[in-house]
Design an enzyme around this catalytic site. Structure first.
Site, PDB file in Angstrom:
ATOM      1  N   GLU A 154      11.831 -14.788   1.342  1.00 18.86           N
ATOM      2  CA  GLU A 154      11.259 -15.075   0.024  1.00 18.86           C
ATOM      3  C   GLU A 154      12.085 -16.178  -0.626  1.00 18.86           C
ATOM      4  O   GLU A 154      13.299 -16.042  -0.782  1.00 18.86           O
ATOM      5  CB  GLU A 154      11.282 -13.842  -0.875  1.00 18.86           C
ATOM      6  CG  GLU A 154      10.723 -14.151  -2.272  1.00 18.86           C
ATOM      7  CD  GLU A 154      10.930 -13.034  -3.293  1.00 18.86           C
ATOM      8  OE1 GLU A 154       9.979 -12.718  -4.018  1.00 18.86           O
ATOM      9  OE2 GLU A 154      12.053 -12.492  -3.367  1.00 18.86           O
ATOM     10  N   TRP A 155      11.423 -17.272  -0.984  1.00 18.62           N
ATOM     11  CA  TRP A 155      12.102 -18.309  -1.745  1.00 18.62           C
ATOM     12  C   TRP A 155      11.884 -18.051  -3.222  1.00 18.62           C
ATOM     13  O   TRP A 155      10.783 -18.206  -3.724  1.00 18.62           O
ATOM     14  CB  TRP A 155      11.594 -19.703  -1.364  1.00 18.62           C
ATOM     15  CG  TRP A 155      12.188 -20.796  -2.217  1.00 18.62           C
ATOM     16  CD1 TRP A 155      13.415 -20.780  -2.843  1.00 18.62           C
ATOM     17  CD2 TRP A 155      11.607 -22.057  -2.559  1.00 18.62           C
ATOM     18  NE1 TRP A 155      13.626 -21.949  -3.555  1.00 18.62           N
ATOM     19  CE2 TRP A 155      12.532 -22.747  -3.389  1.00 18.62           C
ATOM     20  CE3 TRP A 155      10.390 -22.673  -2.234  1.00 18.62           C
ATOM     21  CZ2 TRP A 155      12.265 -24.018  -3.907  1.00 18.62           C
ATOM     22  CZ3 TRP A 155      10.127 -23.944  -2.752  1.00 18.62           C
ATOM     23  CH2 TRP A 155      11.055 -24.610  -3.569  1.00 18.62           C
ATOM     24  N   ARG A 156      12.959 -17.621  -3.909  1.00 16.15           N
ATOM     25  CA  ARG A 156      12.922 -17.442  -5.357  1.00 16.15           C
ATOM     26  C   ARG A 156      13.246 -18.779  -6.000  1.00 16.15           C
ATOM     27  O   ARG A 156      14.402 -19.144  -6.183  1.00 16.15           O
ATOM     28  CB  ARG A 156      13.939 -16.368  -5.759  1.00 16.15           C
ATOM     29  CG  ARG A 156      13.487 -14.927  -5.531  1.00 16.15           C
ATOM     30  CD  ARG A 156      12.525 -14.452  -6.619  1.00 16.15           C
ATOM     31  NE  ARG A 156      13.135 -14.585  -7.931  1.00 16.15           N
ATOM     32  CZ  ARG A 156      13.893 -13.646  -8.500  1.00 16.15           C
ATOM     33  NH1 ARG A 156      14.117 -12.498  -7.878  1.00 16.15           N
ATOM     34  NH2 ARG A 156      14.428 -13.835  -9.705  1.00 16.15           N
ATOM     35  N   HIS A 182       6.213  -6.649 -12.517  1.00 21.31           N
ATOM     36  CA  HIS A 182       7.608  -6.213 -12.547  1.00 21.31           C
ATOM     37  C   HIS A 182       7.954  -5.688 -13.926  1.00 21.31           C
ATOM     38  O   HIS A 182       7.585  -6.292 -14.936  1.00 21.31           O
ATOM     39  CB  HIS A 182       8.551  -7.372 -12.192  1.00 21.31           C
ATOM     40  CG  HIS A 182       8.372  -7.853 -10.792  1.00 21.31           C
ATOM     41  ND1 HIS A 182       7.318  -8.647 -10.432  1.00 21.31           N
ATOM     42  CD2 HIS A 182       9.093  -7.622  -9.676  1.00 21.31           C
ATOM     43  CE1 HIS A 182       7.397  -8.896  -9.132  1.00 21.31           C
ATOM     44  NE2 HIS A 182       8.459  -8.281  -8.647  1.00 21.31           N
ATOM     45  N   LYS A 241       1.849  -5.942  -5.315  1.00 24.63           N
ATOM     46  CA  LYS A 241       3.295  -5.688  -5.398  1.00 24.63           C
ATOM     47  C   LYS A 241       3.664  -5.184  -6.789  1.00 24.63           C
ATOM     48  O   LYS A 241       3.388  -5.846  -7.791  1.00 24.63           O
ATOM     49  CB  LYS A 241       4.083  -6.955  -5.084  1.00 24.63           C
ATOM     50  CG  LYS A 241       5.601  -6.766  -5.166  1.00 24.63           C
ATOM     51  CD  LYS A 241       6.331  -8.035  -4.742  1.00 24.63           C
ATOM     52  CE  LYS A 241       7.836  -7.817  -4.706  1.00 24.63           C
ATOM     53  NZ  LYS A 241       8.447  -7.914  -6.039  1.00 24.63           N
ATOM     54  N   GLN A 289      18.980  -2.936  -4.441  1.00 21.80           N
ATOM     55  CA  GLN A 289      18.730  -3.429  -3.084  1.00 21.80           C
ATOM     56  C   GLN A 289      19.843  -3.000  -2.135  1.00 21.80           C
ATOM     57  O   GLN A 289      21.009  -2.944  -2.507  1.00 21.80           O
ATOM     58  CB  GLN A 289      18.612  -4.961  -3.071  1.00 21.80           C
ATOM     59  CG  GLN A 289      17.215  -5.440  -3.337  1.00 21.80           C
ATOM     60  CD  GLN A 289      17.091  -6.949  -3.279  1.00 21.80           C
ATOM     61  OE1 GLN A 289      18.019  -7.647  -2.888  1.00 21.80           O
ATOM     62  NE2 GLN A 289      15.958  -7.459  -3.693  1.00 21.80           N
TER      63      GLN A 289
END
Length: 225
Positions: A30-32, A118, A143, A209
């Site tokens: 994942e590129w944040r 989120h 998600k 995480q």
């Protein structure tokens, strides 16, 4: 369960210095992009897509309203997503549905949307309605990532995911209870019906995480016959 690791470079130099071999155990990158200024995102994009060529990649622009690092108007948010997607065609494009609902129609041409929600404060009482609305739009992935304060918060999210997956078996879900209390949700994906779990390498992109190496061990243990 696919393991995802986020890369969060804060400059072109940091992007160029990323060692792709360290991410080999991740199934998806994942590129944040929100750790960059909006003007730097397109400058850094070639380095990211070249560095992880041949890998599944999610392009994510997480805004402050949903726990990210950037403030964008609806027009800026959509424009950046469109430019990156048209130029580099990432495998998945994250779209903050409830924050940018007013421009969602502009995204309908993209078949690989991850419609996300989120909440870093709580597990909201209307969790069922949120999941239901996202599911009704039939994106590539639904998600939902919410903060857990009690054991019941965690169990509720896991139970809702299982229920929605049972009723909508073709729909992919990624649901996470954040925080220490919610760690268990990150390792029970196969039970709840959640397709992905996020792991960390150097820097966690969300509370609770687990490291990539530990997640890999956990997955191997769970996969044992």
């Amino acid at each position: 369960m696919k393991l995802i690791v986020s890369v969060m470079p804060r400059s072109l130099e940091e992007a160029q210095e990323l060692d792709a071999t360290r991410y080999e155990d991740a199934d998806i990158i994942e590129w944040r992009a929100d750790f960059l200024t909006k003007d730097a995102i397109l400058q850094v994009a070639p380095a990211i897509f070249e560095k992880f060529a041949g890998r599944e990649l999610v392009f994510t622009l997480r805004t402050r309203a949903e726990g990210g690092e950037i403030e964008l108007s609806s027009e800026e948010y959509v424009q950046i997503i469109k430019e990156v997607t048209q130029l580099y065609q990432p495998d998945y494009v994250d779209f903050e549905y409830f924050s940018y609902k007013d421009v969602f129609e502009e995204m309908l041409d993209f078949p690989n949307l991850v419609l996300s929600y989120h909440n870093f404060q709580e597990t909201p009482e209307n969790m069922m309605e949120i999941l239901s609305e996202l599911t009704s739009l039939s994106p590539k992935v639904v998600k939902v990532s919410v903060m857990a304060h009690t054991e019941q918060d965690v169990l509720d999210l896991m139970n809702y995911t299982r229920g929605f997956k049972t009723l909508n078996p073709e729909q992919e879900y990624v649901t996470i209870s954040m925080g220490k209390m919610g760690k268990v949700s990150r390792i029970t994906s196969d039970v709840t019906g959640s397709s992905w779990s996020f792991a960390s390498l150097d820097e966690a992109s969300a509370p609770g995480q687990i490291s990539l190496s530990n997640m890999k061990k956990i997955r191997e243990i769970l996969d044992e016959a």
